[in-house]
Design an enzyme around this catalytic site. Structure first.
Site, PDB file in Angstrom:
ATOM      1  N   GLN A  75       0.849  -1.212   0.000  1.00 53.05           N
ATOM      2  CA  GLN A  75       0.000   0.000   0.000  1.00 53.05           C
ATOM      3  C   GLN A  75       0.877   1.253   0.000  1.00 53.05           C
ATOM      4  O   GLN A  75       0.521   2.279   0.598  1.00 53.05           O
ATOM      5  CB  GLN A  75      -0.933   0.002   1.213  1.00 53.05           C
ATOM      6  CG  GLN A  75      -2.162  -0.874   1.052  1.00 53.05           C
ATOM      7  CD  GLN A  75      -3.089  -0.391  -0.067  1.00 53.05           C
ATOM      8  OE1 GLN A  75      -3.148   0.780  -0.410  1.00 53.05           O
ATOM      9  NE2 GLN A  75      -3.805  -1.338  -0.657  1.00 53.05           N
ATOM     10  N   SER A  76       2.010   1.210  -0.672  1.00 54.88           N
ATOM     11  CA  SER A  76       2.982   2.304  -0.614  1.00 54.88           C
ATOM     12  C   SER A  76       2.496   3.604  -1.250  1.00 54.88           C
ATOM     13  O   SER A  76       2.177   3.656  -2.444  1.00 54.88           O
ATOM     14  CB  SER A  76       4.268   1.855  -1.313  1.00 54.88           C
ATOM     15  OG  SER A  76       5.130   2.949  -1.512  1.00 54.88           O
ATOM     16  N   ASN A  77       2.473   4.678  -0.449  1.00 57.27           N
ATOM     17  CA  ASN A  77       2.200   6.010  -0.993  1.00 57.27           C
ATOM     18  C   ASN A  77       3.364   6.463  -1.867  1.00 57.27           C
ATOM     19  O   ASN A  77       3.182   7.170  -2.854  1.00 57.27           O
ATOM     20  CB  ASN A  77       2.015   7.015   0.146  1.00 57.27           C
ATOM     21  CG  ASN A  77       0.872   6.635   1.057  1.00 57.27           C
ATOM     22  OD1 ASN A  77      -0.261   6.520   0.610  1.00 57.27           O
ATOM     23  ND2 ASN A  77       1.166   6.407   2.332  1.00 57.27           N
ATOM     24  N   CYS A  79       5.278   4.608  -3.764  1.00 55.47           N
ATOM     25  CA  CYS A  79       5.180   4.020  -5.111  1.00 55.47           C
ATOM     26  C   CYS A  79       4.124   4.743  -5.935  1.00 55.47           C
ATOM     27  O   CYS A  79       4.326   5.022  -7.114  1.00 55.47           O
ATOM     28  CB  CYS A  79       4.867   2.528  -5.021  1.00 55.47           C
ATOM     29  SG  CYS A  79       6.274   1.548  -4.439  1.00 55.47           S
TER      30      CYS A  79
END
Ligand SMILES: *Cc1c(COP(=O)(O)O)cnc(C)c1O
Length: 331
Positions: A75-77, A79
């Site tokens: 759930q990387s912001n 990325c």
């Protein structure tokens, strides 16, 4: 090099606002809480990584790269925002996703994961926790090279000395706004993860001799380890920008609000996300700012801050991941 002389792309037109959270302050009955709205930076959905990418992407372009390669959690912001920067600049982008929680990657998950697809990730490679992420990104860079292309590797969270410049700049922005508004803050509070934000702010505040303590709230690591990471990066970032290095004692990264682990919900996080939403109309996120705000609220309740102080909470973004946590957050 001096920051002024570094190549930089601009993704946020104005300084992000600083606002007073009157209802939340009243509800908690403690000091005045203020918020720096770094959830309102530019690029898709905003957040702290936008500031780091201004410097990182400018360097990628300077080097003639055609593809950004980076890494993050499912759930990387970071990325999401790297993909958005790539699209904006006409670059391609490849992701390595680290399953920090075993089995946590689902191809059809909502939130940022959905946006990876929508923003046109060229490839997504899922690896297990403990994988050498630098090596995994270099494999992608080598593949590109073999086909006559050129990748630029951005570390997790954009947290190296160059990326941290984004938050040295933000520290200056906060101090200028504080002067402008005639509001003297007594304390700063920020989420502390891959450490670029915390380190950059520390370097910026320290270089300006602000004398205002900065408290980091950890989202992943034990206190001693995180403080070591933040200090190491702060020393590197300061040297990089020809600024004085902050002392080890000025690094505070509290670990009491991590809960069972990175990205895993806690009751305090749920309470903080609801309070900010319902009292102030501000969306936090479950992984970073929800836990950092839980730390802020916890510190206020245990009378850590003076009753008449003014506290600035740096909101680092992350709301898109709310949609992957509906089951935890819905009442
Ligand atoms: C990455 C992130 C953080 C942590 O910042 P670091 O520079 O990695 O320490 C905080 N909040 C949000 C929303 C993030 O995406």
């Amino acid at each position: 090099m001096k920051i002024e002389a570094l190549p930089r792309r601009r993704y946020t037109p104005n300084p992000t606002p600083i606002q007073r959270l009157e209802k939340l302050s009243k509800h908690l009955g403690g000091p005045e809480i203020w918020i720096k709205r770094d959830d309102l930076t530019g690029l898709a959905g905003g957040g702290n990584k936008t500031r780091k990418l201004e410097f990182l992407v400018a360097e990628a372009l300077r080097q003639g790269a055609d593809t950004l390669i980076t890494v993050g959690a499912p759930q990387s912001n970071h990325c999401r925002l790297t993909l958005a920067a790539a699209a904006h600049e006409g670059l391609k982008c490849r992701l390595i996703l680290e399953q920090r929680v075993a089995g946590s990657y689902r191809k059809d998950a909502s939130g940022n994961n959905f946006l990876f697809d929508l923003l046109g990730a060229e490839s997504i490679t899922v690896v297990d926790a403990g994988t050498d992420l630098g090596a995994a990104m270099n494999v992608e860079a080598e593949k590109l090279k073999a086909s006559g292309r050129k990748g630029y590797v951005i570390p997790g969270g954009g947290s190296n000395a160059l990326g941290a410049m984004g938050y040295v700049v933000c520290a200056r922005e906060i101090l200028a706004q504080s002067l402008d508004m005639g509001v003297a803050f007594d304390e700063f509070v920020v989420a502390s993860g891959s450490a670029g934000t915390h380190s950059g702010l520390l370097v910026g505040f320290n270089a300006a001799n602000s004398g205002v303590p900065l408290t980091g709230i950890n989202v992943r690591r034990p206190r001693a380890e995180q403080e070591g990471n933040v200090h190491k990066l702060a020393v590197e970032a300061a040297a990089f920008a020809w600024l004085p290095a902050p002392s080890r004692e000025s690094v505070v990264a509290l670990d009491e609000w991590v809960g069972p682990g990175y990205s895993l919900p806690t009751d305090e996080m749920v309470e903080a996300v609801r309070l900010f939403a319902r009292l102030e109309g501000v969306l936090l996120d479950p992984v970073y700012t929800g836990k950092a705000a839980a730390g802020l609220i916890g510190l206020i309740r245990r009378k850590h801050f003076k009753q008449d102080s003014k506290i600035l909470f740096v909101h680092t973004g992350g709301a898109p991941s709310l949609f992957a946590y509906q089951g935890v957050l819905q009442s």
